[in-house]
Design an enzyme around this catalytic site. Structure first.
Site, PDB file in Angstrom:
ATOM      1  N   LEU A  63      12.394 -46.020 -36.277  1.00  0.00           N
ATOM      2  CA  LEU A  63      11.259 -46.587 -35.538  1.00  0.00           C
ATOM      3  C   LEU A  63      11.510 -48.052 -35.203  1.00  0.00           C
ATOM      4  O   LEU A  63      12.404 -48.685 -35.768  1.00  0.00           O
ATOM      5  CB  LEU A  63       9.989 -46.433 -36.376  1.00  0.00           C
ATOM      6  CG  LEU A  63       9.622 -44.976 -36.710  1.00  0.00           C
ATOM      7  CD1 LEU A  63       8.500 -44.916 -37.733  1.00  0.00           C
ATOM      8  CD2 LEU A  63       9.226 -44.212 -35.453  1.00  0.00           C
ATOM      9  N   PRO A  64      10.698 -48.618 -34.273  1.00  0.00           N
ATOM     10  CA  PRO A  64      11.004 -49.979 -33.795  1.00  0.00           C
ATOM     11  C   PRO A  64      10.776 -51.099 -34.805  1.00  0.00           C
ATOM     12  O   PRO A  64      11.566 -52.040 -34.856  1.00  0.00           O
ATOM     13  CB  PRO A  64      10.051 -50.156 -32.595  1.00  0.00           C
ATOM     14  CG  PRO A  64       9.669 -48.779 -32.194  1.00  0.00           C
ATOM     15  CD  PRO A  64       9.679 -47.976 -33.454  1.00  0.00           C
ATOM     16  N   THR A  93      15.399 -50.771 -38.470  1.00  0.00           N
ATOM     17  CA  THR A  93      15.662 -52.151 -38.905  1.00  0.00           C
ATOM     18  C   THR A  93      14.326 -52.873 -38.936  1.00  0.00           C
ATOM     19  O   THR A  93      13.713 -53.109 -37.887  1.00  0.00           O
ATOM     20  CB  THR A  93      16.637 -52.857 -37.940  1.00  0.00           C
ATOM     21  OG1 THR A  93      17.907 -52.215 -38.035  1.00  0.00           O
ATOM     22  CG2 THR A  93      16.798 -54.322 -38.315  1.00  0.00           C
ATOM     23  N   LYS A 168      21.662 -56.165 -43.594  1.00  0.00           N
ATOM     24  CA  LYS A 168      21.806 -56.055 -42.140  1.00  0.00           C
ATOM     25  C   LYS A 168      21.335 -57.337 -41.459  1.00  0.00           C
ATOM     26  O   LYS A 168      21.950 -57.822 -40.508  1.00  0.00           O
ATOM     27  CB  LYS A 168      21.034 -54.855 -41.580  1.00  0.00           C
ATOM     28  CG  LYS A 168      21.250 -54.779 -40.084  1.00  0.00           C
ATOM     29  CD  LYS A 168      20.707 -53.602 -39.355  1.00  0.00           C
ATOM     30  CE  LYS A 168      21.037 -53.799 -37.864  1.00  0.00           C
ATOM     31  NZ  LYS A 168      20.316 -52.855 -37.001  1.00  0.00           N
ATOM     32  N   LYS A 243      15.213 -59.778 -31.772  1.00  0.00           N
ATOM     33  CA  LYS A 243      14.365 -59.131 -32.789  1.00  0.00           C
ATOM     34  C   LYS A 243      14.968 -59.317 -34.185  1.00  0.00           C
ATOM     35  O   LYS A 243      14.259 -59.696 -35.135  1.00  0.00           O
ATOM     36  CB  LYS A 243      14.219 -57.630 -32.473  1.00  0.00           C
ATOM     37  CG  LYS A 243      13.445 -56.847 -33.528  1.00  0.00           C
ATOM     38  CD  LYS A 243      13.725 -55.333 -33.479  1.00  0.00           C
ATOM     39  CE  LYS A 243      13.402 -54.704 -34.825  1.00  0.00           C
ATOM     40  NZ  LYS A 243      13.858 -53.306 -34.952  1.00  0.00           N
TER      41      LYS A 243
END
Lengths: 298, 298
Positions: A63-64, A93, A168, A243
Site C-alpha cells: 500500500l502507499p 514502505t 530501507k 516520499k
C-alpha cells in the site's frame, strides 16, 4: 504451497501477486480499483479485503503509506479476520512507528507479522528480482522465505519489527545523497572541460565509487540502458524518492537524529520536482538541476 | 633509467622519491627542510631546487598548494633551468587554474608538463600503490608512465593540462559527500535500534553501496583495519579533506557551477574540525559529528 491473501495490486503489488500465483500458490487478490483485481494473472478475485483475509495461511499487503496500512489491518479489521497463527507481511514502505504499532496489534491478535519493504522497482516486481528488507522475528521470516523468494532475489533481515522500514529509509536517504552528489560532481567536471565518461570511469574506480556510477549513471550518454539514456523515463520516480526522503526526515525527528545531508538532498529533489515538474521522471534526472540535459526523449 | 629531480619531500614526496631511487633511477632530491632531504633513502642530496632541476630528464614536484607550485616553476626559475625537452610532473593537489598557467609557461619554455595529483595517502606513497590522475598530452604521459609505475598502481588520463586536478577535485568532493552521507545514514539507523554491522551490510549490497561501505566504514567496530577501528588515527586527514573541498568551491565558482551538496559537506567538515579539533584525525571521523564515538584510542 500456501493460500495467500494479497491486497494492493498497483504497479508493484500486481506483478508480485502474479508471481506468487505463477509459483503455484493460491492467491486471493483484492484492490479498491476493480480493474487491478482483474489484471492479476492467476489471481482469485475477492469482493473485499476481509474476504482476501479469510481462510488464508499468509496475508500480504502493498500500500502507499502508513495510514493505509493502519486502516487495513486495524480499522477495517484484517487482523481480527485472519486465522489464528496466520502470517502477515506488509511490503509497503511506511513510517517505522506505524509498522511497529500494527505489528504489536498483530502479536496481540495471535498473528505473526513482518515489515518487508522492497527495492528494485517495477522491473524487479515483474521479473521477481526484488530485494526485501525485513523486520520481525527470525521464525516468521523463515515461514515467509519461500513466498518472498517467489517474488524477489535478495532477502535481508534488518532486525525486529520496524527495522525493515528503518533500513530501507537509511538506504534510500544515502542513495539520494549519492545520486545528487554524483550528478553534482559530474557537472562540475563537465563545466571544467572533462568528458563525463572519462570522469565517471575515474571516480568509479577510485574513492568516489558508488552504485550510481556502477549501474545507474545520471549523465546522459555515459551508460546504455539506464534512465539517463532514455530521457529519464521509467525507473524509480522522483515522487517516490521525495516520499522516502520525507519518511527519513520524520524518522530522524522522532529519534532526534541530525540529517543535514539528507535534508539538503530532500530539498534539492523537491526543488527539482516543483520547478521542473519532474515528479514522474526517474530520480537520476536530478542531473537536470545542475545543467541542461535531454529530458523526455527516446 | 632516468635522472630525476624531486622537490617536496614530505609525508608523500619523501617515500615517492625513495621508491624511484629503489627502482634504479638517479634521484636528485631537495626540500626546504634539510632533515627531509637526508631522510630519502637512495636520494642524491641537492643544495637548492635549481640544483635539483639541473641536468635531469624528468623533474617531479610534490608541494602543498598552488602558490608553492607557481613559486617553484615560475618565480624560482625551475622552468628556465630545466634542459630543453625535459618532462615536468607536478604531483601536488592544487587549483586547476594555476596548473594550467604553469603548464602554459612550461610549453613556452620547451618543457613538457603534466599535472598528476595522487590519491592513496601516505600508505600508498610508501607501498608504491598510489593512484595518479593525470592531465596533459598523451605523449608526455607515455614518457612519464615508467616513473609513475614505480610510485603507483593505477594511472588515469583525465584529459588536457589541468584535467588531472579537476578530476581529483570532483572525486574528492564526491567522496566527502558520500562519507558524510554514510555516517549520517548509519547514525540514523543506530539511533533507531539497528545494528551498524547489519545496516552497513544491507546498504553495501543495495543501491546505497559506495567505497566507504566497502573498504572504509566510518562507524567504529564495523570493519577491521580502518581508521574508525583505531580511534581515527592515520589515514586521510580532515585538514586535507577541507583543503580539497575548498579547492572544489573555488573551482565551482570559477566555472559558475552549483555545488550545494559539496558546499554542505565542506561546512560539516569545517564544523567538525573547529568544534572537535579534528584536523589531524582521519576524515571518516565525521561520524563524530552525528553521535559520540571513540576517538584517539587504539
Amino acid at each position: 504451497m500456501s493460500t495467500v491473501g494479497f491486497v494492493g495490486l498497483g504497479n508493484m503489488g500486481g506483478p508480485m501477486a502474479a508471481n506468487l500465483a505463477a509459483a503455484g500458490h493460491e492467491v486471493k487478490v483484492f484492490d479498491l480499483v476493480p480493474e487491478l483485481i482483474a489484471g492479476v494473472e492467476g489471481g482469485l478475485a475477492q469482493a473485499s479485503a476481509l474476504d482476501a483475509a479469510s481462510d488464508v495461511d499468509v496475508f500480504i499487503s502493498m500500500l502507499p503509506a502508513g495510514k493505509h496500512v493502519a486502516g487495513l489491518y486495524l480499522d477495517e479489521g484484517v487482523l481480527a479476520r485472519l486465522p489464528q497463527g496466520a502470517l502477515a507481511i506488509d511490503c509497503s514502505t511506511i513510517d517505522p512507528e506505524t509498522a511497529r504499532r500494527v505489528a504489536a496489534a498483530a502479536t496481540d491478535a495471535g498473528i505473526a507479522m513482518l515489515d518487508a519493504p522492497v527495492s528494485g522497482g517495477t522491473a524487479g516486481a515483474q521479473n521477481g528480482t526484488l530485494t526485501f528488507i525485513v523486520g520481525g522475528d527470525a521464525d516468521a521470516l523463515a515461514r515467509a522465505r519461500p513466498l518472498l523468494e517467489a517474488m524477489g532475489a535478495n532477502i535481508f533481515h534488518a532486525g525486529a519489527n520496524g527495522a525493515g522500514q528503518i533500513a530501507k529509509i537509511c538506504n534510500n536517504m544515502l542513495l539520494a545523497i549519492q545520486m545528487a552528489g554524483t550528478a553534482e560532481a559530474l557537472s562540475l567536471g563537465v563545466d571544467n572541460g572533462l568528458d563525463p565518461k572519462v570522469l565517471s570511469e575515474i571516480m568509479k574506480q577510485s574513492s568516489g565509487g558508488n552504485w550510481a556510477l556502477k549501474v545507474y549513471n545520471p549523465f546522459p550518454g555515459v551508460m546504455d540502458g539506464v534512465p539517463a539514456s532514455r530521457g529519464y523515463q521509467g525507473g524509480f520516480l522522483v515522487d517516490l524518492m521525495t516520499k522516502d526522503l520525507a519518511l527519513a526526515m520524520t524518522t530522524a525527528e522522532q529519534s532526534r537524529s541530525s540529517v543535514p545531508m539528507g535534508g539538503l538532498a530532500k530539498n534539492l529533489y523537491r526543488v527539482h520536482e516543483q520547478t521542473h515538474g519532474a515528479g514522474r521522471l526517474d530520480f537520476s534526472s536530478i542531473q537536470w538541476l545542475y545543467r541542461p540535459v535531454l529530458v523526455g526523449g527516446e
